[in-house]
Motif scaffolding. Structure first.
Motif, PDB file in Angstrom:
ATOM      1  N   TRP A 163       0.816  -1.205   0.000  1.00  0.00           N
ATOM      2  CA  TRP A 163       0.000   0.000   0.000  1.00  0.00           C
ATOM      3  C   TRP A 163       0.852   1.258   0.000  1.00  0.00           C
ATOM      4  N   ARG A 164       2.059   1.162   0.535  1.00  0.00           N
ATOM      5  CA  ARG A 164       2.947   2.311   0.573  1.00  0.00           C
ATOM      6  C   ARG A 164       3.510   2.659  -0.807  1.00  0.00           C
ATOM      7  N   LYS A 165       3.628   1.643  -1.673  1.00  0.00           N
ATOM      8  CA  LYS A 165       4.334   1.819  -2.936  1.00  0.00           C
ATOM      9  C   LYS A 165       3.417   1.813  -4.153  1.00  0.00           C
ATOM     10  N   ASN A 166       2.109   1.708  -3.926  1.00  0.00           N
ATOM     11  CA  ASN A 166       1.157   1.670  -5.030  1.00  0.00           C
ATOM     12  C   ASN A 166      -0.009   2.604  -4.744  1.00  0.00           C
ATOM     13  N   VAL A 167      -0.608   3.116  -5.816  1.00  0.00           N
ATOM     14  CA  VAL A 167      -1.762   4.001  -5.627  1.00  0.00           C
ATOM     15  C   VAL A 167      -2.905   3.195  -5.036  1.00  0.00           C
ATOM     16  N   PRO A 168      -3.751   3.826  -4.215  1.00  0.00           N
ATOM     17  CA  PRO A 168      -4.857   3.090  -3.599  1.00  0.00           C
ATOM     18  C   PRO A 168      -5.884   2.656  -4.638  1.00  0.00           C
ATOM     19  N   LEU A 169      -6.528   1.539  -4.377  1.00  0.00           N
ATOM     20  CA  LEU A 169      -7.542   1.022  -5.293  1.00  0.00           C
ATOM     21  C   LEU A 169      -8.761   1.937  -5.315  1.00  0.00           C
ATOM     22  N   ALA A 170      -9.347   2.077  -6.483  1.00  0.00           N
ATOM     23  CA  ALA A 170     -10.510   2.951  -6.656  1.00  0.00           C
ATOM     24  C   ALA A 170     -11.606   2.582  -5.660  1.00  0.00           C
ATOM     25  N   ASN A 171     -12.215   3.607  -5.101  1.00  0.00           N
ATOM     26  CA  ASN A 171     -13.330   3.519  -4.152  1.00  0.00           C
ATOM     27  C   ASN A 171     -12.904   3.142  -2.732  1.00  0.00           C
ATOM     28  N   SER A 172     -11.619   2.858  -2.513  1.00  0.00           N
ATOM     29  CA  SER A 172     -11.164   2.656  -1.146  1.00  0.00           C
ATOM     30  C   SER A 172     -11.202   4.000  -0.413  1.00  0.00           C
ATOM     31  N   TYR A 173     -11.195   3.947   0.904  1.00  0.00           N
ATOM     32  CA  TYR A 173     -11.204   5.190   1.685  1.00  0.00           C
ATOM     33  C   TYR A 173     -10.004   6.053   1.327  1.00  0.00           C
ATOM     34  N   ALA A 174      -8.814   5.423   1.193  1.00  0.00           N
ATOM     35  CA  ALA A 174      -7.617   6.182   0.856  1.00  0.00           C
ATOM     36  C   ALA A 174      -7.764   6.876  -0.488  1.00  0.00           C
ATOM     37  N   ALA A 175      -8.327   6.183  -1.474  1.00  0.00           N
ATOM     38  CA  ALA A 175      -8.515   6.782  -2.798  1.00  0.00           C
ATOM     39  C   ALA A 175      -9.538   7.916  -2.746  1.00  0.00           C
ATOM     40  N   ARG A 176     -10.612   7.707  -2.000  1.00  0.00           N
ATOM     41  CA  ARG A 176     -11.653   8.739  -1.915  1.00  0.00           C
ATOM     42  C   ARG A 176     -11.153   9.994  -1.194  1.00  0.00           C
ATOM     43  N   MET A 177     -10.294   9.815  -0.191  1.00  0.00           N
ATOM     44  CA  MET A 177      -9.762  10.982   0.509  1.00  0.00           C
ATOM     45  C   MET A 177      -8.736  11.725  -0.355  1.00  0.00           C
ATOM     46  N   CYS A 178      -8.024  10.989  -1.204  1.00  0.00           N
ATOM     47  CA  CYS A 178      -7.161  11.667  -2.184  1.00  0.00           C
ATOM     48  C   CYS A 178      -7.992  12.557  -3.092  1.00  0.00           C
ATOM     49  N   GLU A 179      -9.089  12.020  -3.591  1.00  0.00           N
ATOM     50  CA  GLU A 179      -9.961  12.791  -4.479  1.00  0.00           C
ATOM     51  C   GLU A 179     -10.566  13.987  -3.738  1.00  0.00           C
ATOM     52  N   GLN A 180     -10.985  13.777  -2.513  1.00  0.00           N
ATOM     53  CA  GLN A 180     -11.629  14.846  -1.742  1.00  0.00           C
ATOM     54  C   GLN A 180     -10.686  16.013  -1.489  1.00  0.00           C
ATOM     55  N   THR A 181      -9.406  15.715  -1.281  1.00  0.00           N
ATOM     56  CA  THR A 181      -8.441  16.772  -0.953  1.00  0.00           C
ATOM     57  C   THR A 181      -7.633  17.245  -2.165  1.00  0.00           C
ATOM     58  N   GLY A 182      -7.767  16.559  -3.299  1.00  0.00           N
ATOM     59  CA  GLY A 182      -7.044  16.959  -4.496  1.00  0.00           C
ATOM     60  C   GLY A 182      -5.608  16.470  -4.560  1.00  0.00           C
ATOM     61  N   VAL A 183      -5.315  15.359  -3.906  1.00  0.00           N
ATOM     62  CA  VAL A 183      -3.964  14.807  -3.895  1.00  0.00           C
ATOM     63  C   VAL A 183      -3.821  13.739  -4.983  1.00  0.00           C
ATOM     64  N   ASP A 184      -2.727  13.810  -5.735  1.00  0.00           N
ATOM     65  CA  ASP A 184      -2.406  12.781  -6.721  1.00  0.00           C
ATOM     66  C   ASP A 184      -1.478  11.771  -6.049  1.00  0.00           C
ATOM     67  N   PRO A 185      -1.974  10.578  -5.710  1.00  0.00           N
ATOM     68  CA  PRO A 185      -1.144   9.638  -4.959  1.00  0.00           C
ATOM     69  C   PRO A 185       0.055   9.124  -5.739  1.00  0.00           C
ATOM     70  N   ALA A 186      -0.044   9.112  -7.063  1.00  0.00           N
ATOM     71  CA  ALA A 186       1.056   8.594  -7.883  1.00  0.00           C
ATOM     72  C   ALA A 186       2.316   9.430  -7.740  1.00  0.00           C
ATOM     73  N   LYS A 187       2.157  10.680  -7.303  1.00  0.00           N
ATOM     74  CA  LYS A 187       3.319  11.580  -7.189  1.00  0.00           C
ATOM     75  C   LYS A 187       3.979  11.525  -5.814  1.00  0.00           C
ATOM     76  N   ALA A 188       3.430  10.715  -4.909  1.00  0.00           N
ATOM     77  CA  ALA A 188       3.969  10.718  -3.547  1.00  0.00           C
ATOM     78  C   ALA A 188       3.996   9.309  -2.946  1.00  0.00           C
ATOM     79  N   LEU A 189       4.414   8.347  -3.754  1.00  0.00           N
ATOM     80  CA  LEU A 189       4.526   6.989  -3.265  1.00  0.00           C
ATOM     81  C   LEU A 189       5.860   6.802  -2.528  1.00  0.00           C
ATOM     82  N   GLU A 190       5.895   5.821  -1.644  1.00  0.00           N
ATOM     83  CA  GLU A 190       7.146   5.513  -0.955  1.00  0.00           C
ATOM     84  C   GLU A 190       8.139   4.984  -1.977  1.00  0.00           C
ATOM     85  N   GLN A 191       9.341   5.490  -1.937  1.00  0.00           N
ATOM     86  CA  GLN A 191      10.342   5.115  -2.941  1.00  0.00           C
ATOM     87  C   GLN A 191      11.250   4.013  -2.426  1.00  0.00           C
TER      88      GLN A 191
END
Length: 271
Positions: free
Chosen positions: A243-271
């Motif tokens: 979960w740290r290294k991949n974007v959250p699955l659509a409709n998960s809470y993590a994905a929905r909160m990214c959408e709600q706040t305007g965060v692009d998860p692909a740009k901030a994954l654990e490296q």
């Protein structure tokens, strides 16, 4: 219409980059109207717009060698009470999502979590003056030979530590939560503030043991919430590597909160 200005909140970050969970959690407070400060020990390249960045040294001197011998959580556990005393802000962990604004009149913000009943200090506010903050700061500033609550097994582990190590490191190695929930719970019990704790649903509606639910597209995270829920802790210290290294699955809470706040998860994954 803009949100009203609410109570300040603040956190600490050690490292050069935030994960997307940290980004949307910090932004959630900004979007609820809380002035949100992130104290940093170094330059952080991807702090979201709207979050105020300040050097951690404004609050306390930082001994990074001690941090290297313990963990980031050790420093944050000391830092949060010094920050409250100096700024009167509410402490928020960088993985705590602001579900609703913190009420202006709430003077004690802390709660138990999980299934054990111990108090957590991932989101915490206590009065700047009083027995509890005095006891916590005295503990950190004048470390004892052993914490008063240590049992025989913990004391044996402490006795086995190299006496040449700093006392903070010896205590941490014996029991890593000695500067976090254990200390907060113990001193709150001694001062009578334990009884002021909020119910777990206010700050930790989802138990730590169930934290995978935040990434489950079929999980009903909001089923854990109540009308009193103010904050939702996502427990990144227990998040599985995938979960740290991949974007959250659509409709998960993590994905929905990214959408709600305007965060692009692909740009901030654990490296």
């Amino acid at each position: 219409m803009t949100n009203p200005t609410r109570r300040p909140v603040a956190s600490l970050w050690i490292g050069p980059r935030l994960h997307y969970i940290n980004q949307f959690c910090l932004l959630s407070h900004v979007q609820q109207g809380h002035p949100t400060t992130l104290y940093c020990t170094e330059a952080v390249e991807n702090v979201p717009e709207g979050v105020i960045v300040r050097p951690a040294t404004e609050i306390m001197d930082i001994d990074m060698e001690i941090v290297r011998q313990t963990s980031e959580s050790f420093l944050s556990n000391v830092f949060r009470y010094k920050m409250i005393q100096k700024t009167n802000a509410i402490w928020i962990d960088c993985d705590a999502f602001c579900h609703k604004p913190f009420p202006d009149e709430m003077e004690h913000i802390y709660a138990g979590h999980g299934f054990r009943g111990a108090l957590n200090c991932g989101v915490v506010y206590i009065p700047q003056q009083g027995a509890l903050i005095d006891a916590l700061l005295d503990y950190y500033d004048n470390l004892p030979d052993a914490p008063a609550w240590f049992n025989k097994q913990q004391r044996k582990r402490l006795d086995k530590q190299d006496s040449a190590l700093p006392q903070a490191v010896r205590i941490y190695n014996a029991e890593r939560t000695s500067f976090g929930p254990q200390a907060f719970t113990w001193f709150a019990q001694q001062t009578g503030d334990y009884e002021r704790a909020l119910s777990h649903d206010v700050l930790y509606p989802v138990p730590f043991q169930l934290n995978d639910v935040f990434f489950d597209p079929y999980g009903r995270v909001e089923g854990h919430f109540t009308d009193q829920t103010l904050s939702v802790h996502l427990y990144t210290n227990g998040t599985k590597p995938w979960w740290r290294k991949n974007v959250p699955l659509a409709n998960s809470y993590a994905a929905r909160m990214c959408e709600q706040t305007g965060v692009d998860p692909a740009k901030a994954l654990e490296q």
